[in-house]
Motif scaffolding. Structure first.
Motif, PDB file in Angstrom:
ATOM      1  N   GLU A   1      46.992  53.091  31.367  1.00  0.00           N
ATOM      2  CA  GLU A   1      47.766  54.204  30.826  1.00  0.00           C
ATOM      3  C   GLU A   1      48.799  54.688  31.836  1.00  0.00           C
ATOM      4  N   ALA A   2      48.458  54.585  33.128  1.00  0.00           N
ATOM      5  CA  ALA A   2      49.371  55.036  34.191  1.00  0.00           C
ATOM      6  C   ALA A   2      50.468  54.003  34.457  1.00  0.00           C
ATOM      7  N   GLY A   3      50.415  52.869  33.775  1.00  0.00           N
ATOM      8  CA  GLY A   3      51.483  51.877  33.930  1.00  0.00           C
ATOM      9  C   GLY A   3      51.139  50.684  34.797  1.00  0.00           C
ATOM     10  N   GLY A   4      49.909  50.680  35.363  1.00  0.00           N
ATOM     11  CA  GLY A   4      49.454  49.516  36.121  1.00  0.00           C
ATOM     12  C   GLY A   4      48.663  48.587  35.215  1.00  0.00           C
ATOM     13  N   LEU A   5      47.944  47.642  35.814  1.00  0.00           N
ATOM     14  CA  LEU A   5      47.056  46.796  35.005  1.00  0.00           C
ATOM     15  C   LEU A   5      45.614  47.170  35.312  1.00  0.00           C
ATOM     16  N   GLY A   6      44.972  47.847  34.354  1.00  0.00           N
ATOM     17  CA  GLY A   6      43.557  48.193  34.487  1.00  0.00           C
ATOM     18  C   GLY A   6      42.714  46.952  34.271  1.00  0.00           C
ATOM     19  N   ILE A   7      41.580  46.900  34.969  1.00  0.00           N
ATOM     20  CA  ILE A   7      40.718  45.714  34.916  1.00  0.00           C
ATOM     21  C   ILE A   7      39.266  46.135  34.684  1.00  0.00           C
ATOM     22  N   ILE A   8      38.634  45.517  33.696  1.00  0.00           N
ATOM     23  CA  ILE A   8      37.192  45.697  33.510  1.00  0.00           C
ATOM     24  C   ILE A   8      36.508  44.726  34.467  1.00  0.00           C
ATOM     25  N   GLY A   9      35.639  45.245  35.322  1.00  0.00           N
ATOM     26  CA  GLY A   9      34.944  44.388  36.285  1.00  0.00           C
ATOM     27  C   GLY A   9      33.632  43.901  35.693  1.00  0.00           C
ATOM     28  N   ALA A  10      33.588  42.623  35.314  1.00  0.00           N
ATOM     29  CA  ALA A  10      32.367  42.100  34.685  1.00  0.00           C
ATOM     30  C   ALA A  10      31.209  42.059  35.692  1.00  0.00           C
ATOM     31  N   GLY A  11      31.525  41.853  36.980  1.00  0.00           N
ATOM     32  CA  GLY A  11      30.471  41.802  37.999  1.00  0.00           C
ATOM     33  C   GLY A  11      29.343  40.891  37.552  1.00  0.00           C
ATOM     34  N   GLY A  12      28.116  41.386  37.641  1.00  0.00           N
ATOM     35  CA  GLY A  12      26.962  40.589  37.217  1.00  0.00           C
ATOM     36  C   GLY A  12      26.446  41.001  35.851  1.00  0.00           C
ATOM     37  N   ALA A  13      27.269  41.741  35.096  1.00  0.00           N
ATOM     38  CA  ALA A  13      26.820  42.308  33.810  1.00  0.00           C
ATOM     39  C   ALA A  13      26.748  41.258  32.701  1.00  0.00           C
TER      40      ALA A  13
ATOM     41  N   VAL B   1      40.414  41.580  32.391  1.00  0.00           N
ATOM     42  CA  VAL B   1      38.991  41.530  32.739  1.00  0.00           C
ATOM     43  C   VAL B   1      38.858  40.669  33.984  1.00  0.00           C
ATOM     44  N   ASN B   2      38.035  41.115  34.935  1.00  0.00           N
ATOM     45  CA  ASN B   2      37.724  40.287  36.100  1.00  0.00           C
ATOM     46  C   ASN B   2      36.397  39.581  35.857  1.00  0.00           C
TER      47      ASN B   2
END
Ligand code: TUI
Length: 320
Positions: A34-46, A68-69
């Motif tokens: 929303e702030a104009g960057g690229l937000g990333i969902i961190g999948a991690g070990g989920a 998504v990472n």
């Protein structure tokens, strides 16, 4: 602010959020996007089901691009790789491994693929495999790290490949008249965007426990430690009882299993439960510069607006 990366990803500012396990939730990813960057969902070990839920939540919160990472050690990595295509996720960043086996299907589906690399060798391999860009992540970063510093890694990766390079590790200018200096330095090294993690951990929209945020805010330059160098999984955290015990055991030649026991579930403990004594408080060396909690919008706009000014004023000073 236009660069090849803002054009490639359809974002306003060349700022990407690090793909942080437990921290990179829908709330943070949506706020960064929303702030104009690229937000990333961190999948991690989920599990894949959690990632699916987070993707749906981000889509509800914002129409802007997000990514998504995929942490490649995730036991459900194959299922998450498929899920990203099914959900029409536009950008994927990867970490802690080589994502080659997924590249072809992702590319065919039109997903932008941006692997994190810690060496020129992997950067070249990723370019050959069809990566759209690479993130060159220096050892200053929090979490799982490589050996080389951002200062040395970024220009070498820039010279090694023809795709755009995003610099990460040690960038978090916030509490200073020269907010954009780290970003300016990264651009001088040839980067076309930056990735930041630690500063977003402490942001207003981050869901991490107050204890975790406060520990990042109070940290000084020398407060991070790297555990797991002997196991081949070096991880940078803010020092606490857990890092002290781990490093002592490591020095005494403890077994892999014994060491793993100490850190199992450690990040969740710190992020969710707020146990910053026994948990893993992952953060980068730049934590010492993060001195308060700001909104993602303030962080991104502040850094980007001042970056250009710094380049101009510094050039003027050098000229004098
Ligand atoms: O992945 C990260 N940071 C992370 S992942 C994570 S979860 C975890 N926790 C404990 C142990 C392992 C993982 C916490 N923080 N950053 C991206 C990154 N990737 N940093 C370094 C690398 C990397 C290192 C070696 C990528 C590829 C690589 O070699 C792959 C190959 O096959 O050559």
């Amino acid at each position: 602010m236009k660069t090849v990366i803002t054009e490639l990803l359809g974002i306003e500012y060349p700022v990407i959020q690090g793909g942080m396990a437990w921290v990179g939730t829908a709330e943070l990813a949506a706020a960064v996007s929303e702030a104009g960057g690229l937000g990333i969902i961190g999948a991690g070990g989920a599990p894949a089901s959690w990632v699916e839920d987070q993707i749906h939540k981000v889509k509800e919160k914002t129409d802007k691009p997000f990514g998504v990472n995929l942490m490649l050690l995730n036991p459900e990595a194959d299922a998450i790789a498929d899920l990203l295509i099914k959900e029409g996720v536009k950008v994927v960043t990867t970490g802690a491994g080589n994502p080659e086996k997924y590249m072809e299907v992702w590319k065919k589906a039109g997903v932008r693929v941006i692997p994190v690399v810690a060496s020129t060798a992997l950067a070249k391999r990723m370019e050959k495999a069809g990566a759209d860009a690479v993130i060159a992540e220096g050892t200053e970063s929090g979490g799982h790290i490589g050996e080389t510093t951002t200062m040395a890694l970024v220009p070498q990766v820039v010279d090694a490949v023809n795709i755009p390079v995003i610099a990460a590790g040690g960038i978090a200018d916030e509490f200073n008249a020269y907010k954009g200096r780290g970003m300016a330095a990264a651009f001088m090294l040839g980067a076309k965007a930056i990735q930041m993690g630690t500063i977003f951990v402490a942001s207003k929209e981050s869901i991490v426990s107050d204890a975790y945020k406060n520990k990042v805010i109070k940290a000084r330059d020398i407060d991070t430690k790297v555990t797991g160098r002997t196991t081949g999984h070096p991880v940078r955290c803010l020092r606490n009882q857990q890092t002290r015990e781990y490093l002592k055991l490591e020095q005494e030649g403890a077994s892999f299993e014994e060491l793993e026991k100490l850190t199992l579930g450690g990040l969740r403990k710190a992020v969710v439960d707020g146990d910053v004594i026994h948990g893993s408080v992952m953060a980068g060396q730049i934590a010492g510069l993060v001195k308060d909690s700001r909104s993602c919008k303030e962080i991104i706009e502040g850094i980007c607006q001042e970056m250009k000014e710094i380049i101009l004023t510094q050039a003027e000073k050098i000229g004098r």
